[in-house]
Design an enzyme around this catalytic site. Structure first.
Site, PDB file in Angstrom:
ATOM      1  N   LYS A 203       0.837  -1.202   0.000  1.00 41.97           N
ATOM      2  CA  LYS A 203       0.000   0.000   0.000  1.00 41.97           C
ATOM      3  C   LYS A 203       0.874   1.256   0.000  1.00 41.97           C
ATOM      4  O   LYS A 203       1.945   1.273   0.628  1.00 41.97           O
ATOM      5  CB  LYS A 203      -0.905  -0.045   1.238  1.00 41.97           C
ATOM      6  CG  LYS A 203      -1.967   1.022   1.313  1.00 41.97           C
ATOM      7  CD  LYS A 203      -2.889   0.761   2.515  1.00 41.97           C
ATOM      8  CE  LYS A 203      -3.933   1.820   2.718  1.00 41.97           C
ATOM      9  NZ  LYS A 203      -4.819   1.554   3.861  1.00 41.97           N
TER      10      LYS A 203
ATOM     11  N   SER B  26      -9.642   1.537   3.050  1.00 46.52           N
ATOM     12  CA  SER B  26      -8.829   2.281   2.115  1.00 46.52           C
ATOM     13  C   SER B  26      -7.799   1.424   1.374  1.00 46.52           C
ATOM     14  O   SER B  26      -7.236   1.874   0.387  1.00 46.52           O
ATOM     15  CB  SER B  26      -8.092   3.397   2.848  1.00 46.52           C
ATOM     16  OG  SER B  26      -7.261   2.852   3.856  1.00 46.52           O
TER      17      SER B  26
ATOM     18  N   SER C 275      -9.726  -0.906   7.194  1.00 43.91           N
ATOM     19  CA  SER C 275      -9.235  -0.747   5.824  1.00 43.91           C
ATOM     20  C   SER C 275      -8.553  -1.954   5.197  1.00 43.91           C
ATOM     21  O   SER C 275      -8.259  -1.938   4.006  1.00 43.91           O
ATOM     22  CB  SER C 275      -8.288   0.440   5.750  1.00 43.91           C
ATOM     23  OG  SER C 275      -9.044   1.609   5.678  1.00 43.91           O
TER      24      SER C 275
HETATM   25  N1  GLN Z   1     -13.237   3.763   6.725  1.00 44.77           N
HETATM   26  C1  GLN Z   1     -12.476   4.122   7.875  1.00 44.77           C
HETATM   27  C2  GLN Z   1     -12.084   5.578   7.786  1.00 44.77           C
HETATM   28  O1  GLN Z   1     -12.342   6.189   6.788  1.00 44.77           O
HETATM   29  C3  GLN Z   1     -11.298   3.234   8.042  1.00 44.77           C
HETATM   30  C4  GLN Z   1     -10.071   3.670   7.372  1.00 44.77           C
HETATM   31  C5  GLN Z   1      -8.871   2.834   7.665  1.00 44.77           C
HETATM   32  O2  GLN Z   1      -8.957   1.768   8.284  1.00 44.77           O
HETATM   33  N2  GLN Z   1      -7.718   3.339   7.250  1.00 44.77           N
HETATM   34  O3  GLN Z   1     -11.541   6.130   8.702  1.00 44.77           O
END
Ligand code: GLN
Length: 484
Positions: free
Chosen positions: A75, A150, A174
């Site tokens: 990532k 994400s 994410s």
């Molecule tokens: N959807 C969550 C957020 O927007 C989780 C994001 C993540 O785990 N990086 O904060």
């Protein structure tokens, strides 16, 4: 779910394939598939082929680590020395770190072959994989759907067989949620089990590096390759000791099912997860139905804490030290204002403002402090829960993959869809998402198995039962073209 890494590792050792030929195969696959999917946003194919040559020598020498010679993706918020690391944000455009993240350092030392960096929501803020300066990542199973986020690029890369495995990060779901949307396995280890050194910070008390793989066996292999205490991350914890081999031994295992984690779920999702619970029960697990009311507060607490920490962490992007700097400014203040205004996307700006607000002197007690109290209550409640049961079963997400564009018109619903994943980060727990069914459009449904902090091996072993028994074979997704 079946292992991809084990057959690759053995074919590399028997001489049936070489790392160079395998790497070439994945490069060709990326060249073919990536233009439609957009999972990889920076490639390093020359570097990959050089690493593959080195790995071939390492393997020939004998005793090479299991991941040697096997390609993968990482990532774009994980630092890779000399290679772009942009968090898919304009503000980090052209940024190349001068050091490696601990997880990548370990994989590099094990002879792993990095193919490139994967797409993500900017600074890991989002749950669709669409909020990237490089454009959205598309679900390989259905071009009308999002990958989730994400770590959407990492999940899509594994789903579309552009990489045998990928590394992601999980602050509030994410790794698990895109795994669930793309029909792959997403493992979020306990907080601290993998060093955060070199993971670009979003919410430091929640952030965790995790794995995206085709199987639970592969998740265990990759986790083994990246975990461990690291002095550069003082919150990291020593690797779990005890049984290492996956057995899928669930006789007598106590599985908790909390009603709160099913609230707002579609009937298809709830039914698939309940079927999975029955399957484990019929194989000898003990099911304990329970209610954990504190969990209903995890979502608001998460968004307050995550935004508060983000507003502080992202203060370092000022156009002076890293990446993008606006032109045409007058004075330092104007430069910083213009840089941030142009460099950050709307969602990131929204969260910085929200985070600054909840930390401001007049509102600190009403929001941030209260969220911390709620967090402690949730932790305490979950500690009690793990005194009664070994794992919790829950959906990973209340619904299957959103249609593309849905999040921009339904932001609140998209935030609410994190309700099953955020309690895990709030309490630093370990959790995995495995595909356990499909909706009527054929989109995958994820089963989430949650364990106490430090119980990573219990979580993996419990999930491995489904793999060993081929229990959810009917919903295996992706193209089965792993011929070597
Ligand atoms: N959807 C969550 C957020 O927007 C989780 C994001 C993540 O785990 N990086 O904060």
């Amino acid at each position: 779910m079946k292992s991809v890494l084990l057959p690759l590792a053995s074919a590399l050792r028997s001489g049936e394939i070489t790392s160079v030929s395998l790497t070439e195969k994945y490069i060709a696959r990326i060249e073919e598939k990536n233009p439609q999917i957009n999972a990889f946003i920076h490639n390093c194919f020359d570097y990959a082929l050089e690493s593959a040559e080195r790995a071939d020598k390492l393997i020939k020498g004998g005793n090479a680590p299991i991941l040697a010679g096997i390609p993968f993706g990482i990532k774009d918020n994980i630092c890779t020395k000399g290679l772009p690391t942009t968090c898919c944000s304009r503000i980090l455009e052209n940024f190349k770190p001068i050091y490696d993240a601990a997880a990548w350092e370990k994989l590099k030392a094990a002879g792993a072959v990095l193919l490139g960096k994967t797409n993500m929501d900017e600074f890991a803020m989002g749950s669709t994989g669409e909020r990237s300066v490089y454009g959205p990542c598309v679900n390989p199973l259905n071009g009308e759907k999002v990958t989730g986020g994400s770590s959407g690029g990492s999940a899509a890369a594994v789903c579309a067989r552009m990489a045998p495995y990928a590394i992601g990060s999980d602050t509030g779901g994410s790794v698990r949620q895109p795994a669930s949307f793309c029909g792959v396995v997403g493992f979020k280890p306990s907080y601290g089990a993998v060093s955060r050194y070199g993971l670009i910070a979003y919410g430091s008390s929640l952030d965790c590096i995790g794995t995206l793989t085709s199987s639970v066996s592969d998740a265990a292999i990759v986790f083994d390759g990246i975990r461990g205490r690291d002095d550069r991350d003082r919150t990291s914890i020593p690797s779990p000791t005890g049984k290492k081999e996956l057995k899928g031994d669930i006789k007598g295992l106590k599985i908790g099912v909390a009603e709160e984690l099913f609230e707002g779920c579609s009937s298809e999702v709830a039914d698939a997860v309940k079927e999975a619970v029955k399957l484990y029960e019929s194989a000898g697990a003990k099911i304990i139905k329970m209610s954990i009311p504190a969990l209903t507060l995890a979502l608001p607490a998460y968004y307050i804490i995550a935004c508060a920490e983000a507003s502080s962490n992202l203060g370092r992007y000022d156009g002076i030290r890293y990446g993008y700097r606006a032109s045409g400014y007058s004075g330092v203040d104007d430069m910083v204002i213009k840089t941030r205004s142009q460099g950050f996307g709307d969602e990131v700006k929204k969260r910085i403002m929200l985070g600054t607000y909840v930390l401001s002197s007049g509102y600190f007690d009403a929001y941030y402090k209260k969220a911390c109290i709620v967090r402690n209550n949730i932790k305490a409640e979950l500690e009690k829960v793990f005194g009664q049961c070994d794992v919790l079963f829950a959906p990973t997400a209340p619904k299957t993959a959103f249609p593309r564009g849905y999040a921009s018109t339904n932001p609140l619903e998209t935030y609410s869809a994190d309700m099953c994943t955020v309690p895990v980060n709030i309490a630093g727990l370990s959790a995995i998402s495995i595909p356990c069914g499909a909706d009527k459009e054929g989109m995958p449904i994820g089963l989430q198995i949650i364990g106490a902090r430090g119980a990573d091996l219990t979580v993996l072993d419990c999930a491995y039962f489904a793999e060993r028994e081929n229990a959810f074979a009917h919903c295996d997704k992706g193209e089965d073209d792993y011929e070597l």
